[in-house]
Motif scaffolding. Structure first.
Motif, short mmCIF file in Angstrom:
data_model
loop_
_atom_site.label_atom_id
_atom_site.label_comp_id
_atom_site.label_asym_id
_atom_site.label_seq_id
_atom_site.Cartn_x
_atom_site.Cartn_y
_atom_site.Cartn_z
N PRO A 63 8.54 6.62 3.13
CA PRO A 63 8.57 7.05 1.72
C PRO A 63 7.23 7.52 1.17
O PRO A 63 7.16 7.90 0.01
N HIS A 64 6.16 7.50 1.97
CA HIS A 64 4.81 7.71 1.44
C HIS A 64 4.69 9.02 0.67
O HIS A 64 4.10 9.05 -0.43
N PHE A 65 5.22 10.12 1.21
CA PHE A 65 5.06 11.43 0.58
C PHE A 65 6.33 11.91 -0.11
O PHE A 65 6.43 13.09 -0.47
N CYS A 94 16.83 17.14 5.49
CA CYS A 94 17.14 16.34 6.67
C CYS A 94 16.08 15.27 6.81
O CYS A 94 14.95 15.43 6.35
N SER A 95 16.44 14.17 7.45
CA SER A 95 15.49 13.07 7.62
C SER A 95 15.94 12.22 8.80
O SER A 95 17.02 12.41 9.36
N THR A 96 15.08 11.25 9.17
CA THR A 96 15.39 10.33 10.27
C THR A 96 15.78 8.95 9.77
O THR A 96 15.94 8.04 10.58
N VAL A 97 15.91 8.76 8.47
CA VAL A 97 16.27 7.45 7.94
C VAL A 97 17.77 7.23 8.09
O VAL A 97 18.57 8.18 8.04
N SER A 98 18.16 5.97 8.25
CA SER A 98 19.58 5.65 8.41
C SER A 98 20.23 5.26 7.09
O SER A 98 21.46 5.27 6.98
N ASP A 99 19.43 4.92 6.08
CA ASP A 99 19.97 4.48 4.80
C ASP A 99 19.20 5.21 3.69
O ASP A 99 17.99 5.04 3.55
N ASN A 100 19.91 5.99 2.89
CA ASN A 100 19.26 6.80 1.86
C ASN A 100 18.70 5.99 0.70
O ASN A 100 18.08 6.56 -0.20
N ILE A 101 18.89 4.69 0.71
CA ILE A 101 18.36 3.88 -0.39
C ILE A 101 16.84 3.99 -0.47
O ILE A 101 16.24 3.83 -1.54
N GLU A 143 14.47 4.21 -3.97
CA GLU A 143 13.48 3.18 -4.30
C GLU A 143 12.11 3.75 -4.62
O GLU A 143 11.27 3.05 -5.19
N THR A 144 11.84 5.00 -4.26
CA THR A 144 10.53 5.58 -4.56
C THR A 144 10.46 6.14 -5.98
O THR A 144 9.37 6.40 -6.48
N TYR A 199 21.62 5.58 -8.02
CA TYR A 199 21.10 4.36 -8.65
C TYR A 199 19.63 4.23 -8.28
O TYR A 199 19.27 4.14 -7.10
N PHE A 200 18.77 4.26 -9.30
CA PHE A 200 17.32 4.18 -9.09
C PHE A 200 16.84 2.81 -9.55
O PHE A 200 16.65 2.59 -10.76
#
Length: 742
Positions: free
Chosen positions: A672-674, A688-695, A699-700, A716-717
């Motif tokens: 999530p850094h950038f 596109c991304s390599t994360v498995s959970d879009n949460i 959270e950022t 939901y933020f």
């Protein structure tokens, strides 16, 4: 892979003089088995006994103000030591020493700038030295008087020689072995005729990626040290793998035969030498430097018991902690560690009250505060003030009633306050304090941290400070920070950094266009001035790398142009780097070359315009395997699709490192850094991304702007702190701290 069996191994700590050694190139004298070792920490040659006890440091005739290439060693059968090095501004040299008394007896000039490998013929004493100067990757042959008698053009090799890193010869001196660090996925070892330079053989093995040393035994078996795969590879004369040796090796860079069928290895970034048996792979001896108890200590407070509290950086230089030390006549033992969550920002003051409760001022940005700890190390609160808040608080003290006295530097005052943050008294002077302490009473050689600023809040203070002192007076300085320093001060500071031998941390920012030092410059001149600061960047970093050999942390940015061939010079102790590269695109080869100059780096933040070849997770895995954190923003000239991220979906990225990446239209970045911290009603996930959970993307977000009622209610933020609304409708605000409505 064969692991070293470790049974009853003695570990020797040879000498306090070697507390910070980083062993690299290494040779053993055939006359008396004395060890000669390159110490990367200071680019020096150490003379050790056969038991690795320190004897002396060779006196090299080099200028401390110049930046020199890493030292290369070899030794002949008569016991004479040869040391090759070169400054980037002058031709390379070989220095010949008599090892019985460390006397320099001969200087040999070389017709190039950077020697990368060196060996001696055991038959006639001819000297073989490799170079990778621009457009000249060659091996030069000199006679024992230093006269050139041959030159091998390595472009005719198949495949062509890329970056020679080590040379050795067999006992007949007929074969010359060349370790080559290639830009492809594997390195290789060339075997060539030592008289004609004709290629005889090439060894390519999957365990050889970045070879750093090569030696050959009487049976023509080849032993290779590799800094990327962290092992020693043994090959037969036809290239068949015999075995690999490893024992948690970390960047091995030196290898030599020792008596009684043993090998002596420089385990470089473990700061040790390892002696092991060639046949059994049993470790015979480990010679290790001793890790310091404290890293960059700055604060200290004494308890009634005689114990002390002192700050230290963590081993990976990631953040500050407090350590409680119990002192005896012979040692200082850590008996407690205080590590608050969140971590300290920049602790600068420490005090204890009568109950041994601990108070630490934290000059965090933008506002400071005071940590409170119980005697057992538990954080029990933080003290803040209002109207105005603490700004850059430094010194702190307590009285018998438990009141606190704080030097509130940013507000040019000293305050007396209760532990609930209530200010009882505000001490100010007329005229106002220039500093919260009188600079004329500073003792420079007792200062270890210095911040100089000429920004809008402190105009002229840096210049005033430098009327009292010169930077080179602060001989024990460990941390230097410069904010908005103009060119009339900047060049003087940089030139005098040569005396700062203990500097661990250096931070600077580019000058602001609103500061007083450019108030009399016309608009046309400002662009030229900024350009000049960019243009001297390479010279500045080159200078820093030569004078601040113990630098641990660096944050900077510069502009890359097509003529820039090197932008990060060897910083062997650097552990944290924040680097922003503007201008021309950079390739993964250039970034790998940069990383090879930073062997101890643990934390990297990188922002750059990049070529398409940086989208290669497997290549990055080989380059960055020893990093703890890696966050990047790569701006590209092409768009990416989901399959382009497949090489970043391996177990190395997702499970071992927990490094996740995403792509936008023409960029690739760490999450999530950038990832963005603001959102509106049109919020969307990355392409596109390599994360498995879009949460992770929800959270950022800490700022939400709504200008119309959205039909999308699936977002939901959980961490929104600021809501900006441009319409009159009801919003549930269970986690919102600040609201702006229009």
């Amino acid at each position: 892979m064969l692991l070293f069996p470790i049974l009853s191994i003695d570990i020797y700590y040879p000498s306090r003089l070697l507390s910070y050694w980083t062993p690299a190139n290494i040779v053993i004298s055939p006359i008396n088995q004395h060890i000669f070792m390159v110490d990367m920490s200071f680019n020096r040659v150490l003379h050790l006994s056969p038991e690795a006890i320190y004897i002396s440091t060779l006196n090299l005739p080099i200028e401390q103000s110049k930046f020199y290439s890493p030292l290369k060693l070899t030794i002949d059968l008569a016991g004479y030591l040869y040391v090759a090095t070169g400054a980037y501004s002058s031709l390379a040299m070989i220095y010949k020493y008599r090892t019985t008394n460390d006397q320099l007896i001969k200087n040999i000039s070389l017709p190039f700038y950077v020697p990368t490998a060196l060996t001696i013929s055991p038959i006639n004493g001819d000297i073989y030295v490799a170079t990778t100067d621009t457009k000249d990757t060659s091996i030069y042959v000199l006679n024992k008087n230093g006269e050139q008698i041959n030159k091998f053009n390595t472009s005719n090799f198949s495949p062509p020689l890329s970056q020679p890193t080590a040379l050795t010869m067999d006992k007949t001196a007929e074969r010359l072995y060349v370790a080559d660090r290639n830009d492809s996925t594997t390195g290789r070892i060339f075997v060539i005729n030592s008289q004609t330079g004709r290629q005889l053989q090439v060894y390519i093995n999957s365990n050889i990626y970045r070879p750093t040393a090569v030696i050959v035994d009487v049976n023509l078996n080849v032993y290779v040290a590799d800094m990327a795969t962290n092992c020693i590879i043994a090959l037969t004369s036809n290239g068949t793998l015999i075995r690999t040796y490893t024992n948690s090796l970390y960047n091995p860079q030196g290898l030599t035969f020792a008596p009684y069928a043993s090998l002596l290895l420089s385990d470089t970034l473990n700061n040790r030498l390892v002696l092991f048996d060639v046949i059994s792979a049993k470790v015979l001896q480990i010679y290790s430097s001793h890790d310091p108890v404290l890293i960059a200590p700055r604060l200290v407070a004494l308890l009634n018991s005689g114990d002390i509290y002192v700050n230290s950086l963590t081993d990976d230089i990631a953040y500050n902690i407090l350590k409680k030390l119990t002192i005896t006549n012979s040692s200082a033992n850590v008996t407690q560690i205080i590590n608050p969550k969140p971590h300290f920002g920049f602790p600068v003051g420490l005090a204890l009250d009568t109950k041994n409760q601990i108070y630490v001022t934290d000059a965090d940005i933008p506002y400071g505060y005071i940590h409170m700890f119980a005697s057992n190390g538990t954080e029990i609160g933080r003290i803040y003030t209002n109207n105005p808040p603490l700004k850059n608080p430094h010194g702190i003290a307590t009285d018998l009633q438990g009141n606190l006295y704080v030097a509130d530097s940013g507000n040019v005052r000293v305050i007396k306050l209760l532990i609930n943050g209530t200010i009882i008294q505000n001490y100010q002077t007329t005229p106002p304090l220039q500093y919260v302490y009188d600079v004329k009473h500073i003792v420079p050689d007792r200062v270890i941290g210095l911040i100089l600023s000429n920004d809008e809040d402190t105009p002229g203070l840096a210049e005033l400070f430098l009327t009292y002192f010169q930077i080179n007076q602060f001989t024990y300085l460990q941390s230097l920070t410069l904010f908005d320093i103009g060119p009339h001060l900047w060049e003087n500071i940089i030139q005098n950094m040569v005396e700062l031998k203990n500097l661990h941390s250096f931070f600077y920012t580019q000058p602001s266009r609103t500061n007083s030092w450019i108030s009399d410059i016309t608009g046309n001149d400002i662009g030229q001035l900024d350009s000049r600061l960019f243009n001297i960047y390479v010279d500045i970093v080159k200078h820093i790398s030569s004078v601040a050999t113990q630098l641990k942390s660096l944050a900077t940015k510069f502009e890359l142009n097509d003529s820039t061939t090197q932008f990060i010079y060897p910083l062997t102790q650097l552990k944290r780097l924040v680097l922003e590269i503007e201008g021309s695109n950079i390739s993964i080869n250039q970034l790998e070359e940069m990383m090879s100059n930073l062997p101890r780096l643990k934390h990297l933040i990188l922002i750059a315009n990049c070529n398409r070849d940086v989208v290669n997770g497997q290549r990055w895995q080989m380059i960055l395997q020893h990093l703890i954190t890696f966050n990047f923003m790569f701006y590209l000239s092409v768009s990416l699709e989901s399959q382009d991220l497949d090489s970043f979906r391996t177990s190395f990225w997702l499970e071992e490192k927990h490094w996740f990446v995403a792509c936008g239209r023409k960029n690739l970045y760490s999450v999530p850094h950038f990832y963005q911290t603001t959102a509106d009603e049109d919020f969307q996930f990355p392409l596109c991304s390599t994360v498995s959970d879009n949460i992770i993307f929800y959270e950022t977000i800490n700022r939400l702007t709504l200008s119309s009622i959205s039909n999308n209610t699936n977002h939901y933020f959980p961490h929104v702190q600021t809501l900006v609304s441009y319409n009159d409708y009801y919003i549930l605000m269970s986690t919102i701290n600040d609201t702006t409505c229009n």
